[in-house]
Scaffold this active site. Structure first.
Site, mmCIF file in Angstrom:
data_model
loop_
_atom_site.group_PDB
_atom_site.id
_atom_site.type_symbol
_atom_site.label_atom_id
_atom_site.label_comp_id
_atom_site.label_asym_id
_atom_site.label_seq_id
_atom_site.Cartn_x
_atom_site.Cartn_y
_atom_site.Cartn_z
ATOM 1 C CG ASP A 82 -1.971 1.105 1.073
ATOM 2 O OD1 ASP A 82 -2.202 1.580 0.131
ATOM 3 O OD2 ASP A 82 -2.903 1.166 2.134
ATOM 4 C CE LYS A 83 -0.082 8.073 -1.863
ATOM 5 N NZ LYS A 83 -1.325 8.599 -2.115
ATOM 6 C CG HIS A 84 -0.232 7.466 4.799
ATOM 7 N ND1 HIS A 84 -1.814 7.162 5.056
ATOM 8 C CD2 HIS A 84 0.463 8.305 5.117
ATOM 9 C CE1 HIS A 84 -1.838 8.328 5.770
ATOM 10 N NE2 HIS A 84 -0.574 9.141 6.043
ATOM 11 C CB SER A 85 -0.472 10.849 0.555
ATOM 12 O OG SER A 85 -0.263 12.406 0.607
ATOM 13 C CB THR A 122 -8.148 9.148 -0.567
ATOM 14 O OG1 THR A 122 -6.779 9.785 -0.802
ATOM 15 C CG2 THR A 122 -8.547 7.888 -1.438
ATOM 16 N NE ARG A 170 -1.049 13.351 18.072
ATOM 17 C CZ ARG A 170 -0.665 12.692 16.807
ATOM 18 N NH1 ARG A 170 -1.319 11.425 16.428
ATOM 19 N NH2 ARG A 170 0.000 13.292 16.072
ATOM 20 C CB SER A 185 -0.997 8.630 13.913
ATOM 21 O OG SER A 185 -2.522 8.739 13.449
ATOM 22 C CE LYS A 189 -4.727 6.005 10.313
ATOM 23 N NZ LYS A 189 -4.167 6.872 11.390
ATOM 24 C CE LYS A 190 -1.685 3.429 4.980
ATOM 25 N NZ LYS A 190 -2.527 3.272 3.877
#
Length: 438
Positions: A82-85, A122, A170, A185, A189-190
């Site tokens: 997967d990818k995260h931005s 997204t 936070r 954080s 999740k990933k």
């Protein structure tokens, strides 16, 4: 309670290194409510000022991952990547990247978020598509990933629930910007998604949360090192967010931009460069290419031959959207009733952007949110944003504004005019990919 949360807070407040067992106990208390909101806030503030070692950050990330369900994908016969931005303006990369990677042979279970503040989300973009189920049950999620190679959905309450409570506290205690807390954080999740590898897009610039290169690189290093320390191969690209990435910002308008990209009708140059670079990182990380050159060629090939578009259509249909979405996106996407050009007003060149202000113009239109519970208007936004360096005349549109009401149009136009900087001379070209980690 078998431990004293105040002693853990005290130890971190005084600059000590916490034992992984103490971190796990604190996160368990955060999850089950036995640690108070005030204690969580104090813990976050202590970390904000004293930081965390890599060992502590790994322990925090793993404890947050283990606060809920941890997925696995034994039924899949391909690498799960997967990818995260970290978020930006006009950043619709995921919409093209997931099907490109899937068409190359990866499985991409992409768990995404909603927009907040000036940045787009997204999930909000995908919900512009009528019928699209952004929060499917586990069975449908798995079915679509298996059949389409990718599925873009929202985070369920069962994945890393500690993060949801921790982030909420936070957010109201001025401790969001802590690099160890951001790292935990994102990665909790990933890691809970059961990935074999992860690629990160860390945004840097005036439209990003990290507005200078030093901070962006610090976050990228932290994410890569903690992810690898937690057992997940990870690389990161640092990319420029000193101008919108796509020429559109909003929800439906970014989906339409993605449709044009996938079908070859139009592809913004900077957007193409970042999307293909991230795809190459995913293919190499997943073992489907031996080097970035080979990976770039494969990614470009599935984009050009229509395979990526086919996987996107299959994903949309599998999650309840139209079967023929890409063949006529305008028929399916809601369009704003007012579409008006915002003119340059003078001769010159587009010299730069206050990218955050572009995002705020979308918020002024109703297309973004300030609070997590705020609704969004999927139809509104801006399109036709000109790349930095474009020559303009007085009557050249610097963008088209898609508005619901005249009042919203007026507010958005003011924000947009502040956002676009014009000059008499052409600016120097800048890079979009600023660095790599991992």
């Amino acid at each position: 309670m078998s431990f004293l949360p105040q002693e853990i807070i005290r130890a971190k407040r005084d600059g000590g290194e916490l034992d992984p067992a103490d971190i796990a106990a604190f996160i368990q208390g955060l999850t089950d409510g036995s640690v108070s909101e005030g204690q969580v806030a104090a813990f976050a503030m202590a970390i904000f000022f004293k930081g965390m070692s890599r060992k502590e950050a790994v322990a925090l990330t793993l404890s947050m991952r283990d606060s809920g369900e941890v997925l696995s994908w034994p039924e899949l016969d391909r690498p799960v990547v997967d990818k995260h931005s970290t978020g930006g303006v006009g950043d619709n990369v995921s919409l093209m990247l997931a099907p490109i990677a899937a068409a190359c042979g990866l499985a991409v279970p992409m768990i995404s978020g909603r927009g907040l503040g000036h940045t787009g989300g997204t999930l909000d973009k995908m919900e512009s598509i009528p019928g699209y189920t952004a929060m499917p049950d586990s069975a449908l999620f798995r079915k679509v990933v298996a059949a389409s190679g990718c599925a873009i959905i929202g985070q369920t309450g069962n994945l890393a629930p500690a993060d949801k409570r921790f982030y909420g506290i936070r957010d109201v205690t001025a401790t969001v910007e802590s690099v160890p807390l951001i790292t935990a954080s994102i990665l909790s999740k990933k890691l809970a998604a059961g990935l074999g590898a992860l690629v990160l897009d860390v945004k840097c610039g005036n439209g990003a949360f990290m507005d200078n290169p030093d901070r962006a690189n610090e976050l990228a290093r932290s994410l890569v090192e903690v992810a690898v320390g937690a057992g997940m191969p990870t690389t990161a690209l640092v990319t420029d967010m000193n101008q919108p990435l796509a020429s559109a910002a909003g929800n439906a308008v970014e989906v339409r931009n993605a449709a044009d990209f996938l079908t070859g009708k139009a592809r913004d140059a900077r957007l193409l460069e970042v999307t293909l670079a991230l795809a190459a990182e995913m293919l190499v990380s997943g073992g489907l290419a031996t080097n970035s050159g080979e990976a770039l060629m494969r990614a470009q090939s599935v984009l050009d031959d229509g395979s990526a578009a086919e996987h996107f259509n299959r994903m949309v249909a599998g999650l309840g959207g139209p079967l023929d979405f890409l063949s006529d996106p305008d028929r399916h996407l809601e369009q704003a009733p007012i579409v008006t050009p915002c003119l340059a007003g003078r001769q010159g060149f587009v010299a730069g952007y206050d990218t955050r202000a572009v995002g705020l113009s979308v918020v002024a239109l109703g297309g973004g949110r300030i609070r997590p519970q705020d609704p969004v208007d999927h139809a509104v936004g801006v399109t036709g944003l000109l790349p930095v360096g474009t020559p303009v005349e007085e009557d050249t549109p610097i963008a088209m504004i898609h508005a619901r009401t005249a009042d919203q149009l007026s507010m958005a136009e003011r924000e947009l005019r502040k956002a676009v900087r014009l000059s008499d001379t052409a600016p120097q070209a800048t890079q979009v990919i600023l660095g790599r980690h991992g």
